[in-house]
Design a protein around this motif. Structure first.
Motif, mmCIF file in Angstrom:
data_model
loop_
_atom_site.group_PDB
_atom_site.id
_atom_site.type_symbol
_atom_site.label_atom_id
_atom_site.label_comp_id
_atom_site.label_asym_id
_atom_site.label_seq_id
_atom_site.Cartn_x
_atom_site.Cartn_y
_atom_site.Cartn_z
ATOM 1 N N UNK A 30 0.820 -1.216 0.000
ATOM 2 C CA UNK A 30 0.000 0.000 0.000
ATOM 3 C C UNK A 30 0.853 1.265 0.000
ATOM 4 N N UNK A 31 2.175 1.110 0.118
ATOM 5 C CA UNK A 31 3.034 2.257 0.343
ATOM 6 C C UNK A 31 4.022 2.497 -0.791
ATOM 7 N N UNK A 32 4.063 3.732 -1.263
ATOM 8 C CA UNK A 32 5.151 4.152 -2.130
ATOM 9 C C UNK A 32 6.379 4.392 -1.253
ATOM 10 N N UNK A 33 7.540 4.053 -1.797
ATOM 11 C CA UNK A 33 8.783 4.182 -1.042
ATOM 12 C C UNK A 33 9.784 4.985 -1.862
ATOM 13 N N UNK A 34 10.471 5.879 -1.202
ATOM 14 C CA UNK A 34 11.485 6.691 -1.871
ATOM 15 C C UNK A 34 12.802 6.639 -1.116
ATOM 16 N N UNK A 35 13.849 6.935 -1.839
ATOM 17 C CA UNK A 35 15.171 7.121 -1.237
ATOM 18 C C UNK A 35 15.527 8.602 -1.330
ATOM 19 N N UNK A 36 15.957 9.146 -0.202
ATOM 20 C CA UNK A 36 16.489 10.498 -0.152
ATOM 21 C C UNK A 36 17.907 10.407 0.396
ATOM 22 N N UNK A 37 18.670 11.437 0.163
ATOM 23 C CA UNK A 37 20.014 11.464 0.729
ATOM 24 C C UNK A 37 20.351 12.865 1.178
ATOM 25 N N UNK A 38 21.288 12.933 2.104
ATOM 26 C CA UNK A 38 21.754 14.229 2.568
ATOM 27 C C UNK A 38 23.242 14.152 2.852
ATOM 28 N N UNK A 39 23.969 14.998 2.158
ATOM 29 C CA UNK A 39 25.408 15.097 2.355
ATOM 30 C C UNK A 39 25.691 16.243 3.319
ATOM 31 N N UNK A 40 26.816 16.198 3.998
ATOM 32 C CA UNK A 40 27.155 17.267 4.941
ATOM 33 C C UNK A 40 27.123 18.633 4.274
ATOM 34 N N UNK A 41 26.413 19.553 4.876
ATOM 35 C CA UNK A 41 26.365 20.906 4.361
ATOM 36 C C UNK A 41 25.489 21.104 3.142
ATOM 37 N N UNK A 42 24.765 20.056 2.747
ATOM 38 C CA UNK A 42 23.919 20.160 1.557
ATOM 39 C C UNK A 42 22.455 19.917 1.908
ATOM 40 N N UNK A 87 32.160 10.205 -6.071
ATOM 41 C CA UNK A 87 32.322 10.817 -4.742
ATOM 42 C C UNK A 87 31.143 11.709 -4.356
ATOM 43 N N UNK A 88 30.488 12.288 -5.347
ATOM 44 C CA UNK A 88 29.332 13.141 -5.081
ATOM 45 C C UNK A 88 28.130 12.367 -4.553
ATOM 46 N N UNK A 89 28.176 11.047 -4.627
ATOM 47 C CA UNK A 89 27.100 10.223 -4.087
ATOM 48 C C UNK A 89 27.259 9.991 -2.584
ATOM 49 N N UNK A 90 28.346 10.453 -2.018
ATOM 50 C CA UNK A 90 28.588 10.308 -0.581
ATOM 51 C C UNK A 90 27.527 11.067 0.201
ATOM 52 N N UNK A 91 26.826 10.348 1.076
ATOM 53 C CA UNK A 91 25.730 10.951 1.835
ATOM 54 C C UNK A 91 25.146 9.899 2.778
ATOM 55 N N UNK A 92 24.275 10.359 3.655
ATOM 56 C CA UNK A 92 23.428 9.440 4.404
ATOM 57 C C UNK A 92 22.173 9.231 3.563
ATOM 58 N N UNK A 93 21.841 7.980 3.328
ATOM 59 C CA UNK A 93 20.685 7.622 2.515
ATOM 60 C C UNK A 93 19.542 7.165 3.432
ATOM 61 N N UNK A 94 18.372 7.730 3.178
ATOM 62 C CA UNK A 94 17.191 7.421 3.973
ATOM 63 C C UNK A 94 16.111 6.814 3.075
#
Length: 128
Positions: A30-42, A87-94
């Motif tokens: 029943x749920x759509x799922x997405x991936x988000x990411x956040x890099x330091x300072x971005x 390297x630009x893919x470096x981030x925390x992925x949620x």
């Protein structure tokens, strides 16, 4: 709804990595799922989204052609296959879900509008 992301780690540029998001506490389909990411300072950035049925997928421009999102109903899991990482893919992925049957699905992607349920992230580090 509970979401648990895993699979992050250290990978060399040009390599591959697969992230997993295990969903529990709800009817997975029943749920759509997405991936988000956040890099330091971005700013937080939408990476990819898959509809509740799995029929529709969406990608940020930065992910298109390199990342693949998929879902496995038997395992209540959504995957993000990352290849040709940079390297630009470096981030925390949620991994994040919408509100289920009353949710917006991926309609607002790459914005996080309507994506209300966030799991703990997993760190991805790409070395050059």
């Amino acid at each position: 709804v509970q979401l648990q992301a895993s699979g992050g780690g250290l990978v060399r540029a040009g390599g591959s990595l697969t992230l997993s998001c295990t969903v529990s506490g709800v009817t997975f389909d029943e749920y759509a799922i997405a991936w988000f990411r956040q890099a330091p300072g971005k700013e937080r950035e939408g990476v990819s989204c898959v509809s509740h049925s799995g029929v529709s997928t969406y990608y940020a421009r930065s992910a298109k052609g390199r990342f693949t999102i998929s879902r496995d109903s038997a395992k209540n899991t959504v995957y993000l296959e990352m290849s040709s990482v940079e390297p630009e893919d470096t981030a925390i992925y949620y991994c994040v879900s919408d509100a289920g049957v009353l949710g917006r699905g991926c309609s607002k992607f790459p914005e996080h509008v309507g994506m209300n349920n966030w799991g703990k992230g997993t760190q991805v580090t790409v070395s050059s």
